[in-house]
Design a protein around this motif. Structure first.
Motif, PDB file in Angstrom:
ATOM      1  N   LYS A  75      39.794 -41.423  49.346  1.00  0.00           N
ATOM      2  CA  LYS A  75      38.711 -42.133  47.650  1.00  0.00           C
ATOM      3  C   LYS A  75      38.555 -42.578  47.991  1.00  0.00           C
ATOM      4  CE  LYS A  75      40.486 -38.984  44.692  1.00  0.00           C
ATOM      5  NZ  LYS A  75      39.833 -37.563  43.860  1.00  0.00           N
ATOM      6  N   GLU A  76      38.940 -43.946  48.907  1.00  0.00           N
ATOM      7  CA  GLU A  76      38.479 -44.977  49.449  1.00  0.00           C
ATOM      8  C   GLU A  76      37.354 -44.850  50.498  1.00  0.00           C
ATOM      9  OE1 GLU A  76      40.532 -49.483  49.780  1.00  0.00           O
ATOM     10  OE2 GLU A  76      40.878 -48.098  51.259  1.00  0.00           O
ATOM     11  N   LYS A  77      37.389 -44.462  51.314  1.00  0.00           N
ATOM     12  CA  LYS A  77      37.018 -44.052  52.902  1.00  0.00           C
ATOM     13  C   LYS A  77      36.137 -45.505  53.105  1.00  0.00           C
ATOM     14  CE  LYS A  77      35.325 -39.786  50.838  1.00  0.00           C
ATOM     15  NZ  LYS A  77      34.323 -38.954  50.757  1.00  0.00           N
ATOM     16  N   GLN A  78      34.970 -46.055  53.460  1.00  0.00           N
ATOM     17  CA  GLN A  78      33.902 -47.002  53.288  1.00  0.00           C
ATOM     18  C   GLN A  78      33.596 -47.953  52.409  1.00  0.00           C
ATOM     19  OE1 GLN A  78      31.043 -44.806  55.837  1.00  0.00           O
ATOM     20  NE2 GLN A  78      32.334 -45.381  57.788  1.00  0.00           N
ATOM     21  N   HIS A  79      33.720 -47.419  50.990  1.00  0.00           N
ATOM     22  CA  HIS A  79      33.527 -47.860  50.154  1.00  0.00           C
ATOM     23  C   HIS A  79      34.185 -49.563  49.881  1.00  0.00           C
ATOM     24  CE1 HIS A  79      33.506 -43.715  48.880  1.00  0.00           C
ATOM     25  NE2 HIS A  79      32.092 -44.433  47.706  1.00  0.00           N
ATOM     26  N   ILE A  80      33.590 -50.485  48.829  1.00  0.00           N
ATOM     27  CA  ILE A  80      34.184 -51.508  49.170  1.00  0.00           C
ATOM     28  C   ILE A  80      33.992 -52.073  48.065  1.00  0.00           C
ATOM     29  CG2 ILE A  80      32.561 -52.720  52.111  1.00  0.00           C
ATOM     30  CD1 ILE A  80      30.488 -53.717  50.419  1.00  0.00           C
ATOM     31  N   LEU A  81      33.234 -51.165  46.946  1.00  0.00           N
ATOM     32  CA  LEU A  81      33.299 -51.391  45.886  1.00  0.00           C
ATOM     33  C   LEU A  81      32.993 -50.608  44.713  1.00  0.00           C
ATOM     34  CD1 LEU A  81      33.226 -54.061  43.275  1.00  0.00           C
ATOM     35  CD2 LEU A  81      30.409 -54.333  43.920  1.00  0.00           C
TER      36      LEU A  81
ATOM     37  N   GLU B  48      34.257 -54.545  37.695  1.00  0.00           N
ATOM     38  CA  GLU B  48      33.970 -54.185  38.974  1.00  0.00           C
ATOM     39  C   GLU B  48      35.229 -53.188  38.691  1.00  0.00           C
ATOM     40  OE1 GLU B  48      36.900 -54.711  42.985  1.00  0.00           O
ATOM     41  OE2 GLU B  48      35.713 -56.875  42.068  1.00  0.00           O
ATOM     42  N   ASN B  49      35.654 -52.148  39.327  1.00  0.00           N
ATOM     43  CA  ASN B  49      36.792 -50.866  38.609  1.00  0.00           C
ATOM     44  C   ASN B  49      37.295 -51.549  39.228  1.00  0.00           C
ATOM     45  OD1 ASN B  49      38.600 -48.579  37.932  1.00  0.00           O
ATOM     46  ND2 ASN B  49      36.274 -47.274  37.608  1.00  0.00           N
ATOM     47  N   VAL B  50      38.722 -51.908  39.338  1.00  0.00           N
ATOM     48  CA  VAL B  50      39.589 -52.051  40.441  1.00  0.00           C
ATOM     49  C   VAL B  50      41.257 -50.925  40.181  1.00  0.00           C
ATOM     50  CG1 VAL B  50      39.140 -54.488  40.044  1.00  0.00           C
ATOM     51  CG2 VAL B  50      41.059 -53.628  38.259  1.00  0.00           C
ATOM     52  N   SER B  51      40.764 -49.884  39.624  1.00  0.00           N
ATOM     53  CA  SER B  51      41.682 -49.025  39.773  1.00  0.00           C
ATOM     54  C   SER B  51      42.394 -48.581  40.762  1.00  0.00           C
ATOM     55  CB  SER B  51      41.616 -47.686  38.603  1.00  0.00           C
ATOM     56  OG  SER B  51      41.056 -48.039  37.262  1.00  0.00           O
ATOM     57  N   LEU B  52      41.663 -47.937  41.712  1.00  0.00           N
ATOM     58  CA  LEU B  52      42.435 -47.702  42.529  1.00  0.00           C
ATOM     59  C   LEU B  52      43.289 -48.808  43.863  1.00  0.00           C
ATOM     60  CD1 LEU B  52      41.873 -45.029  44.363  1.00  0.00           C
ATOM     61  CD2 LEU B  52      39.826 -46.429  45.515  1.00  0.00           C
ATOM     62  N   SER B  53      42.393 -49.598  43.516  1.00  0.00           N
ATOM     63  CA  SER B  53      43.317 -51.162  44.196  1.00  0.00           C
ATOM     64  C   SER B  53      44.212 -51.221  43.560  1.00  0.00           C
ATOM     65  CB  SER B  53      42.363 -52.474  43.727  1.00  0.00           C
ATOM     66  OG  SER B  53      40.761 -52.539  44.329  1.00  0.00           O
TER      67      SER B  53
END
Length: 209
Positions: free
Chosen positions: A118-124, A46-51
């Motif tokens: 960036k996030e939109k409807q993305h879950i992962l 998992e890439n957690v950079s955005l989180s």
């Protein structure tokens, strides 16, 4: 409704608690969480950079709010000085409140921009598959429209413009195919569907050549 056949022995020995099938948010959360488990179980990281960026903005906003609230400088008691403060600039406590509000507003705008663009409807989001030649990871998104039982799962590249990006793939099915009448997720059926979709995405580069 789907049968609740277990995916493996451990699942069969662990009783599953059903969810409320009238709650679309709960249904989507269960399917999204299970999708993430499938993707990560295949070796993706998992890439957690955005989180982390969103969390950092939130922490910064809270820090500014605390600094403004507990700033040690007292409100001036001298009347003439107070008048000069009002004329020249807001009093210290008002200046702090304005800074707090403006900072909160700016940070909130930034957060909303990240969510919408960036996030939109993305879950992962994932990093590129370990040991592969691709330079881009996966971007997993899903949607379950209100008053609908049709769940759409989409796998695409984090960087669609990359030369190593595969064509996106998606699947749309009724949630009744994956849940029993008691609200228990038929993990074996759902996992197979997600893995098949991931296989289709990974084969995309070969099909496009």
């Amino acid at each position: 409704m789907a049968s609740s056949g277990p995916r493996n022995a451990s699942n069969s020995s662990t009783p599953k608690k059903g969810i409320n099938l009238q709650d679309p948010y709960c249904i989507k959360r269960v399917l999204d969480d299970s999708t993430s488990e499938v993707i990560l179980s295949r070796g993706y990281v998992e890439n957690v950079s955005l989180s982390n960026l969103k969390m950092g903005i939130g922490i910064f906003t809270c820090a500014i709010a605390l600094a403004a609230q507990f700033y040690p400088k007292k409100f001036p008691a001298n009347a003439s000085f107070l008048v000069s403060c009002i004329i020249l600039y807001p009093p210290s406590f008002l200046r702090q409140k304005m800074l707090n509000f403006s900072t909160y507003l700016i940070m909130n705008v930034i957060l909303q921009y990240i969510i919408l663009t960036k996030e939109k409807q993305h879950i992962l989001f994932t990093h590129p598959f370990p040991g592969s030649f691709t330079s881009t990871g996966l971007a997993i998104s899903s949607k379950l429209p209100r008053y609908s039982d049709m769940y759409t799962l989409r796998i695409a590249s984090c960087d669609p413009k990359s030369v190593s990006a595969n064509p996106p793939v998606e699947i749309t099915k009724s949630v009744t195919k994956w849940f029993t009448k008691d609200g228990v997720l038929a993990e074996g059926i759902f996992w197979d569907d997600v893995e098949s979709l991931l296989d289709d995405y990974e084969k995309g580069s070969r099909k496009s050549k």
